[in-house]
Design an enzyme around this catalytic site. Sequence first.
Site, short mmCIF file in Angstrom:
data_model
loop_
_atom_site.label_atom_id
_atom_site.label_comp_id
_atom_site.label_asym_id
_atom_site.label_seq_id
_atom_site.Cartn_x
_atom_site.Cartn_y
_atom_site.Cartn_z
N LYS A 195 0.88 -1.18 0.00
CA LYS A 195 0.00 0.00 0.00
C LYS A 195 0.92 1.23 0.00
O LYS A 195 1.58 1.52 0.99
CB LYS A 195 -0.89 -0.06 1.25
CG LYS A 195 -1.32 1.27 1.84
CD LYS A 195 -2.35 2.01 1.03
CE LYS A 195 -2.65 3.38 1.66
NZ LYS A 195 -1.89 4.48 1.02
N GLY B 32 6.22 5.53 8.50
CA GLY B 32 5.36 6.72 8.43
C GLY B 32 5.32 7.39 9.79
O GLY B 32 6.27 7.32 10.57
N SER B 33 4.19 8.02 10.07
CA SER B 33 4.08 8.82 11.29
C SER B 33 3.90 7.94 12.53
O SER B 33 3.41 6.81 12.45
CB SER B 33 2.89 9.76 11.16
OG SER B 33 1.71 9.00 11.02
N GLY C 133 1.57 4.54 13.05
CA GLY C 133 2.35 3.37 13.46
C GLY C 133 1.88 2.81 14.79
O GLY C 133 1.72 1.59 14.95
N GLU D 111 8.88 2.00 11.45
CA GLU D 111 9.88 3.06 11.36
C GLU D 111 9.13 4.37 11.29
O GLU D 111 8.36 4.60 10.36
CB GLU D 111 10.78 2.88 10.13
CG GLU D 111 11.77 1.75 10.25
CD GLU D 111 12.73 1.89 11.42
OE1 GLU D 111 12.91 3.01 11.93
OE2 GLU D 111 13.28 0.86 11.84
N CYS E 38 13.36 11.39 7.01
CA CYS E 38 13.19 11.00 8.42
C CYS E 38 14.49 11.18 9.19
O CYS E 38 14.48 11.33 10.40
CB CYS E 38 12.70 9.57 8.51
SG CYS E 38 13.72 8.45 7.55
N GLN F 169 1.26 19.22 4.11
CA GLN F 169 2.62 19.33 4.62
C GLN F 169 3.04 20.80 4.66
O GLN F 169 3.69 21.24 5.61
CB GLN F 169 3.55 18.51 3.73
CG GLN F 169 4.83 18.08 4.37
CD GLN F 169 4.64 17.25 5.63
OE1 GLN F 169 3.76 16.40 5.70
NE2 GLN F 169 5.43 17.53 6.65
N GLU G 65 8.30 16.80 15.75
CA GLU G 65 8.78 16.64 14.38
C GLU G 65 8.01 17.60 13.46
O GLU G 65 6.78 17.66 13.53
CB GLU G 65 8.55 15.20 13.89
CG GLU G 65 9.10 14.97 12.50
CD GLU G 65 8.84 13.56 11.98
OE1 GLU G 65 7.69 13.09 12.06
OE2 GLU G 65 9.79 12.92 11.49
P1 NAP Z 1 1.69 8.69 7.38
O1 NAP Z 1 0.66 9.73 7.25
O2 NAP Z 1 1.76 7.93 8.66
O3 NAP Z 1 1.47 7.69 6.16
C1 NAP Z 1 2.31 6.59 5.95
C2 NAP Z 1 1.53 5.53 5.22
O4 NAP Z 1 0.49 5.04 6.06
C3 NAP Z 1 0.84 6.02 3.95
O5 NAP Z 1 0.84 5.01 2.98
C4 NAP Z 1 -0.58 6.27 4.43
O6 NAP Z 1 -1.56 6.22 3.42
C5 NAP Z 1 -0.75 5.10 5.36
N1 NAP Z 1 -1.84 5.23 6.32
C6 NAP Z 1 -2.55 6.32 6.67
N2 NAP Z 1 -3.49 5.99 7.58
C7 NAP Z 1 -3.37 4.67 7.81
C8 NAP Z 1 -4.03 3.73 8.63
N3 NAP Z 1 -5.03 4.08 9.45
N4 NAP Z 1 -3.63 2.43 8.60
C9 NAP Z 1 -2.62 2.05 7.81
N5 NAP Z 1 -1.96 2.89 7.00
C10 NAP Z 1 -2.32 4.19 7.00
O7 NAP Z 1 3.16 9.29 7.15
P2 NAP Z 1 3.64 10.18 5.93
O8 NAP Z 1 3.10 11.55 6.12
O9 NAP Z 1 3.39 9.49 4.64
O10 NAP Z 1 5.21 10.19 6.14
C11 NAP Z 1 5.85 11.08 6.98
C12 NAP Z 1 6.25 10.41 8.28
O11 NAP Z 1 7.02 9.25 7.97
C13 NAP Z 1 7.16 11.26 9.14
O12 NAP Z 1 6.76 11.15 10.48
C14 NAP Z 1 8.53 10.63 8.95
O13 NAP Z 1 9.41 10.81 10.02
C15 NAP Z 1 8.17 9.20 8.78
N6 NAP Z 1 9.24 8.46 8.11
C16 NAP Z 1 10.00 7.64 8.85
C17 NAP Z 1 11.04 6.93 8.27
C18 NAP Z 1 11.88 6.01 9.07
O14 NAP Z 1 12.59 5.20 8.50
N7 NAP Z 1 11.84 6.08 10.39
C19 NAP Z 1 11.28 7.07 6.90
C20 NAP Z 1 10.48 7.94 6.17
C21 NAP Z 1 9.45 8.62 6.79
P3 NAP Z 1 -2.10 7.60 2.76
O15 NAP Z 1 -0.92 8.20 2.10
O16 NAP Z 1 -3.15 7.12 1.84
O17 NAP Z 1 -2.61 8.43 3.88
#
Ligand code: NAP
Length: 482
Positions: free
Chosen positions: A174, A227-228, A232, A249, A283, A330, A384
């Site tokens: 996904k 992701g966030s 997570g 992560e 990240c 964002q 963050e």
């Molecule tokens: P996000 O909003 O948490 O989304 C991540 C993924 O989860 C997307 O595919 C999103 O789909 C999906 N998602 C949303 N709601 C969900 C749910 N209820 N159940 C399952 N999946 C769901 O994060 P983001 O804004 O894309 O990314 C930014 C964040 O990622 C930041 O906090 C960053 O620090 C973190 N990040 C961490 C790392 C690491 O390695 N630690 C690397 C890169 C990024 P949709 O897009 O359709 O909403």
Amino acid sequence: MSVPVFNNYIRGEWVSAGATFENRNPANTDEVVGLFAKGSAADMTDAVAAATEAFPAWAAMNAPARGAILYKAADILDRTFDSIAAEMTREEGKTLPEAKGEVRRAINIFRYFAAEGSRMPGVVVPSERDRVHMFAIRKPVGVVGLVTPWNFPIAIPAWKLAPALICGNTVVLKPASAAPLSAWRLVEALHQAGLPKGVLNFVAGSGGELGNALIQAKGLKAVSFTGSCEIGNWLHAEASKRRLRIQLEMGGKNPTIVLADADFNSAVENVVNAAFFSTGQKCTATSRAIVEDGIYDRFVEALVERTKKLKVGDGMQPGIDIGPAVDQGQLDTVLKYIEIGRKEAGEPRVGGNRLTANGLDKGYFVEPTIFADVTESMTIAQEEIFGPVLAVMRAKDFDDAMRIANNTPFGLSASIQTTSLSRTFDYIYKMEAGLLTVNLPSAGVEYQLPFGGTKDSSFGPKEQGPAALEFYSDYKTIYLKY
Ligand code: NAP
């Protein structure tokens, strides 16, 4: 020009979902990069069923043969390298050189894990009993769900997909709705490379709806999420109810410590690079520069002067250093934190505004922004932001800098700029983060070593390098009397 439509991929077929959603260029929102099938909960359930059906045959195939398919997919990606990189810049906003670097990394990741198929290391040890041979082999886990973010839209799907597949798991991917095309290209390459039907399934659409359907789906055995923290942590709670294996992560608030003995100019470059390149949307980006008192004022001045030289604009144009934020949400978040920063720390030393002049009004551009004299309790030192906003903090000495650096619930990456070997080793042992750099930017990792954080940033086994096999495989232990 007609807008291309990208369908979902289930059981080896490209399937429409009826509804679609738009993928727009964040540098120019007039441009629709593509229309994506908006998968439903039923599509997600069907994708998990397809992966469940495909699992026995894929798991039974020998691992070098699985590797041969990954090698072939890497070659296909190599042939389309330039167009995939350009698409990434158009869908995510990062500059073309950054996008090229990321596509190269995805190809390298595929080849690295393709080779892992010929190793698949198990364990052989001598028994305490005579004529007993004992060993442990790796077995796949089953159907794995991969949920990925938009900021590394090809590298993160690649570093989850490749180890999952080489270990013999089947997959439902996904992608992030803000940048699904790069992940779609990986799926296309694997399809063209002859991946058997159902081994990989791709469902794009709303994270909430699809995430919920994925975590409830019968047959799912594991989830790897980047992701966030909010999503997570929710996934973790849901996965625990079903005893699913899970790897998370998530966010960071990464520090770079700058000591008075550092190579001054290189420290300036490293902080600017880590804070602002990729629009601060890594990240592992630096969001706190913690600078030793003796050089603090001079260092802030130099950071500001260097930052003023950065060129913000459409990442497709040569000479651009920083592209747009990925989307309106964002951009709003970044501007909100800049206002919070203004109230907490006063006017930024540089930046602080959205950019709309000179043709930038159609994109989500924001100036790289530096707040100085930020203190530990301020929101911009704790939360963050995930954008080009740097908080500079003053430390009395090395110990004070370490204390400030560790004073956060996050623990993803960290950096130190110093010429002291002794301080470097103190930092290596005492810094609470999963990824450390020394005299380098805090961001910019390679795929051959374990990747991941500690504290609230991460949960579960590490990704990448040899460590990646731990999450995607299980040991089967054998005692054999001969
Ligand atoms: P996000 O909003 O948490 O989304 C991540 C993924 O989860 C997307 O595919 C999103 O789909 C999906 N998602 C949303 N709601 C969900 C749910 N209820 N159940 C399952 N999946 C769901 O994060 P983001 O804004 O894309 O990314 C930014 C964040 O990622 C930041 O906090 C960053 O620090 C973190 N990040 C961490 C790392 C690491 O390695 N630690 C690397 C890169 C990024 P949709 O897009 O359709 O909403």
